[in-house]
Enzyme design. Structure first.
Site, PDB file in Angstrom:
ATOM      1  N   GLU A  71       0.799  -1.245   0.000  1.00  0.00           N
ATOM      2  CA  GLU A  71       0.000   0.000   0.000  1.00  0.00           C
ATOM      3  C   GLU A  71       0.826   1.287   0.000  1.00  0.00           C
ATOM      4  OE1 GLU A  71      -1.264  -2.531   2.131  1.00  0.00           O
ATOM      5  OE2 GLU A  71      -2.975  -2.998   0.848  1.00  0.00           O
ATOM      6  N   TYR A 108       3.519   1.997   2.003  1.00  0.00           N
ATOM      7  CA  TYR A 108       4.196   2.343   3.259  1.00  0.00           C
ATOM      8  C   TYR A 108       5.702   2.065   3.131  1.00  0.00           C
ATOM      9  CZ  TYR A 108      -0.403   2.814   5.449  1.00  0.00           C
ATOM     10  OH  TYR A 108      -1.668   3.237   5.778  1.00  0.00           O
ATOM     11  N   ARG A 118       3.046  -8.819   4.312  1.00  0.00           N
ATOM     12  CA  ARG A 118       2.035  -8.312   3.376  1.00  0.00           C
ATOM     13  C   ARG A 118       2.762  -7.556   2.279  1.00  0.00           C
ATOM     14  NH1 ARG A 118      -3.593  -7.278   2.981  1.00  0.00           N
ATOM     15  NH2 ARG A 118      -4.126  -5.224   2.134  1.00  0.00           N
ATOM     16  N   HIS A 162      -2.049   3.687  -1.429  1.00  0.00           N
ATOM     17  CA  HIS A 162      -3.086   4.629  -0.993  1.00  0.00           C
ATOM     18  C   HIS A 162      -3.211   5.814  -1.952  1.00  0.00           C
ATOM     19  CE1 HIS A 162      -4.046   2.367   2.428  1.00  0.00           C
ATOM     20  NE2 HIS A 162      -3.003   2.672   3.166  1.00  0.00           N
ATOM     21  N   GLN A 222     -18.302   4.135   4.993  1.00  0.00           N
ATOM     22  CA  GLN A 222     -18.901   5.313   5.628  1.00  0.00           C
ATOM     23  C   GLN A 222     -18.563   5.463   7.110  1.00  0.00           C
ATOM     24  OE1 GLN A 222     -22.744   5.433   3.291  1.00  0.00           O
ATOM     25  NE2 GLN A 222     -23.241   6.759   4.990  1.00  0.00           N
TER      26      GLN A 222
HETATM   27 FE1  SF4 Z   1     -17.072  -0.170   6.774  1.00  0.00          FE
HETATM   28 FE2  SF4 Z   1     -19.224  -1.306   7.832  1.00  0.00          FE
HETATM   29 FE3  SF4 Z   1     -19.395  -0.030   5.483  1.00  0.00          FE
HETATM   30 FE4  SF4 Z   1     -18.142  -2.382   5.699  1.00  0.00          FE
HETATM   31  S1  SF4 Z   1     -20.326  -1.973   6.020  1.00  0.00           S
HETATM   32  S2  SF4 Z   1     -17.396  -0.590   4.643  1.00  0.00           S
HETATM   33  S3  SF4 Z   1     -17.197  -2.177   7.697  1.00  0.00           S
HETATM   34  S4  SF4 Z   1     -18.906   0.890   7.460  1.00  0.00           S
END
Ligand code: SF4
Ligand code: NAP
Length: 676
Positions: free
Chosen positions: A164, A166, A214, A252, A339
């Site tokens: 990613e 880093y 990773r 990223h 979200q």
């Molecule tokens: Fe994040 Fe929950 Fe949406 Fe999955 S469902 S992307 S864990 S907020």
């Protein structure tokens, strides 16, 4: 059913009961009052849910590698007892846990950042200091010290984060490593830093210490390596003594989505398969693996030995046990919206989950026993808030009757699922339906419940969750036949013409623009995704990017998206996904027009004032996506009842409302009514 997923595996010194690794996640809990207690409670629920191996969020081996000031590090013996709180808890629940060592390199959001070369990342404020030979050697010692402290803290091993973009990845990539000494240039030189770290850890901690790496497989940035170099590096990892290779996709700073909802499920497991072809140690696949069926299939078709799932464990701590017991339809599926997890993190808030608000809040909302004083509760509205309340309250022992005037549950969610790329919302509706049935919630759809009915039923409490209605605008001509609310347009897109203006450029305006300009193709979704975003499906080009310019996907429909305010569009979109929506509209040729005033609507279209002049935006259809108002016609009459009435979701507060807020509101109220 998920036979491959549930076959045990021995990897180096570890024997694991199944093939599922709970992947590393930043939770933001490091900045809480009780980081180790809250993290232990978070991991415990997942361990109790049957996960075989947990990887912690990234922990820095020194001050320079901190992702941001105050984030987790393991540098001194005094810290070992804190980390032991986590390992003891997880071990008591029967799982194994390894520490992820993350040196942020040039992605560090602090001023002491270092990197192989002094090249600022396009997503960072600060330019890193180029590491000297001495810096490199002392950083290797810091990694060894961190791994050794992890062992003393009871961790079952470590994961070295080398993907990613880093620090370790910055050394292996020509994009970020311009050194001319023994740490730069050829692949052998660029790989020296991570390989020396692995050798030094092995030397200090012996062959029985588990090391997972990773590595970056598809870099998806210019100057990144291709699959052939990635394969060579994988072989070097194997010969240097790594026990398991985990595969990371995209830096990223890449401008290609890698984990958002728009990415098809298991979109990158083919690339993991290319690594598996060249090594004999186990390999794990990651990114957009959110169901047991998808995970099982990856292993079945031989692309990976293990699957590495992170966000699905925010959504459902019992993912593993439910899959094992063939209760896949009861899994609360991660819908990849970002979200409440990544968007929260980037807004400096504690991570949670849209579909599971308890995630990372386990100590603040501990599991409750069934209530000893069950109430008879009517819930009006089977949208996100009402559903969440009804199911949680029923689980806690209350008697619930859920009413909705519509024929189906879902409310606003039913629109979201129609937007191209947002089909994962179907999983949330499936989960709600299964839970209503499992917990035997009395559900009365197609029912326009009246105040009189509610009064005569004598409920102890009424929960008003009637949600929102589209905001009606006061523009002359708003009742013209060419004007549609967003609900009407989602319900009957065939009524929408070829030239469209959309009033309002919030989340729903963007969704509507994507909905109306979407063109299906007949490719399989992963081929289509690769072509759309310019990914080389063989991974042979540098960075695995196609060298030719991507074809545009201009829609035959002409759509213009409007906002009154001046300045940038898309400010209200998700922090980590807004750019994807912006890119989509750009590819489809949607025009954006702001800093204007709406004057009137007639058969010719929408008349506006812009730059002091009147203009006609000719349109067959005008769609109103100008926010919402509470659907509160029952609120006032209910106030006259003696019964206690609670409001949740859009009927309580329409500002800042989204599905996450609605579900959280419902859960919180169920919780509150059960601890009284
Ligand atoms: Fe994040 Fe929950 Fe949406 Fe999955 S469902 S992307 S864990 S907020
Ligand atoms: P919103 O995000 O508040 O956007 C409303 C839009 O309408 C704004 O562009 C606003 O811009 C305009 N507007 C507001 N009042 C107006 C008025 N009186 N006349 C004309 N224009 C007006 O609301 P939404 O799009 O309905 O979304 C609702 C919620 O769902 C939000 O919380 C949103 O975050 C969430 N959601 C998010 C997404 C996503 O992120 N992809 C998708 C769907 C929904 P001007 O005032 O400048 O005109």
């Amino acid at each position: 059913m998920s036979d491959h997923l549930f076959s045990p595996i021995s990897i180096g010194p570890l024997t694991l009961a199944n093939r599922i690794i709970m992947g590393s996640m930043h939770t933001g809990l490091d900045h809480s009052d009780d980081p180790f207690g809250r993290l232990a409670a978070f991991y415990k629920e997942r361990a109790d849910g049957g996960v075989a191996l947990i990887v912690t969020g990234g922990v820095s081996p020194n001050e320079y590698g901190l992702i941001s000031p105050g984030s987790m590090k393991l540098t001194h013996l005094e810290q070992v007892s804190d980390y032991k709180i986590i390992t003891d808890t997880v071990h008591q629940s029967g799982s194994k846990i390894i520490l992820q060592i993350l040196h942020a390199g040039r992605y560090a959001k602090q001023e002491n950042l270092v990197a192989p070369s002094a090249i600022r990342s396009p997503i960072s404020k600060f330019e890193p200091k180029e590491m000297s030979e001495q810096d490199i050697l002392s950083t290797i010692e810091d990694f060894v010290n961190c791994a050794s402290l992890a062992q003393q803290a009871g961790f079952d091993g470590i994961e070295l984060l080398g993907s990613e973009g880093y620090c370790l990845n910055e050394f292996t990539a020509l994009r970020t490593n311009h050194r001319t000494d023994r740490w730069g240039g050829s692949l052998e030189n660029r790989a020296r830093f991570p390989l020396e770290i692995i050798r030094a850890i092995r030397h200090k901690l012996g062959s029985q210490f588990f090391i997972q790496y990773r590595m970056s497989v598809l870099e998806l940035v210019e100057g990144g390596w291709n699959i052939e170099e990635a394969q060579q590096f994988a072989k070097l990892l194997e010969s240097t003594g790594v026990d398991l290779i985990n595969t990371g996709i995209g830096w990223h700073e890449a401008s290609i989505p890698t984990i958002a909802m728009q990415v098809p499920r298991a979109a990158f497991s083919w690339a993991t398969g290319k690594i598996k072809q060249v090594v004999n140690i186990p390999v794990a696949a990651a990114n957009r693996i959110n169901t047991a069926e998808v995970a099982d299939n990856i292993i079945k078709q031989g692309d990976a030995d293990m699957v590495y799932l992170s966000r699905p464990f925010l959504a459902d701590p019992d993912f593993v046990i439910k899959a094992q017991q063939n209760r896949n339809d009861e899994i609360n599926t991660c819908i990849a919206c970002n979200q409440s997890c990544l968007d929260n993190l980037f807004n400096f808030k504690t991570v949670s989950c849209l579909v599971n608000p308890r995630a990372c809040h386990e100590t603040l909302m501990p599991k409750l026993p069934t209530t000893s004083s069950p109430k008879n509760i009517a819930v009006i509205g089977a949208g996100a808030a009402g559903l969440s309340f009804a199911i949680e309250a029923k689980k806690l022992g209350h008697n619930i009757t859920l009413y909705d005037a519509a024929a189906d549950i879902g409310g606003q969610l039913a629109h979201a699922r129609k937007v191209p790329g947002k089909e994962e919302f179907d999983e949330l509706l499936r989960y709600f339906n299964v839970m209503l049935e499992k917990h035997q919630v009395t559900t009365q759809l197609n029912t326009h419940v009246t105040v009189e009915q509610l009064e005569s039923a004598n409920y102890d409490s009424i929960v008003l969750a009637t949600g929102v209605i589209p905001r009606r605008l006061d523009i002359p001509g708003i009742d013209n036949s060419n004007v549609f609310s967003y609900e009407e347009a989602f319900r009957a897109p065939e009524k929408i013409g070829q030239t469209v203006v959309i009033i309002g450029a919030g989340g729903i305006g963007y969704d509507m623009a994507e909905f109306l300009t979407h063109q299906d193709d007949d490719k399989n979704p992963i081929d289509s995704f690769n072509a759309h975003w310019g990914i080389d499906p063989e991974g042979l080009q540098p960075g695995s990017l196609v060298s030719s310019i991507q074809p545009t996907m201009k829609s035959s429909r002409e759509v213009t998206l409007l906002q009154r305010k001046a300045g940038k569009f898309g400010r209200s979109l998700g922090k980590t996904t807004g750019w994807i929506h912006q890119a989509e509209l750009h590819k489809r040729g949607v025009k954006l027009l702001g800093d204007l005033r709406y004057l009137k609507i007639d058969d010719a279209g929408l008349h506006i004032e812009k730059d002091g002049e009147t203009q006609l935006l000719a349109a067959d259809s005008i769609i109103i996506c100008a926010g919402q108002e509470s659907r509160d016609e029952l609120a006032e009459p209910l106030n006259n009842l003696a019964t206690s009435v609670y409001r949740i979701g859009g009927v309580k507060e329409v500002r800042e409302l989204d599905a996450a807020q609605a579900i959280r509101d419902g859960s919180k109220l169920a919780y509150k009514l059960s601890i009284q």
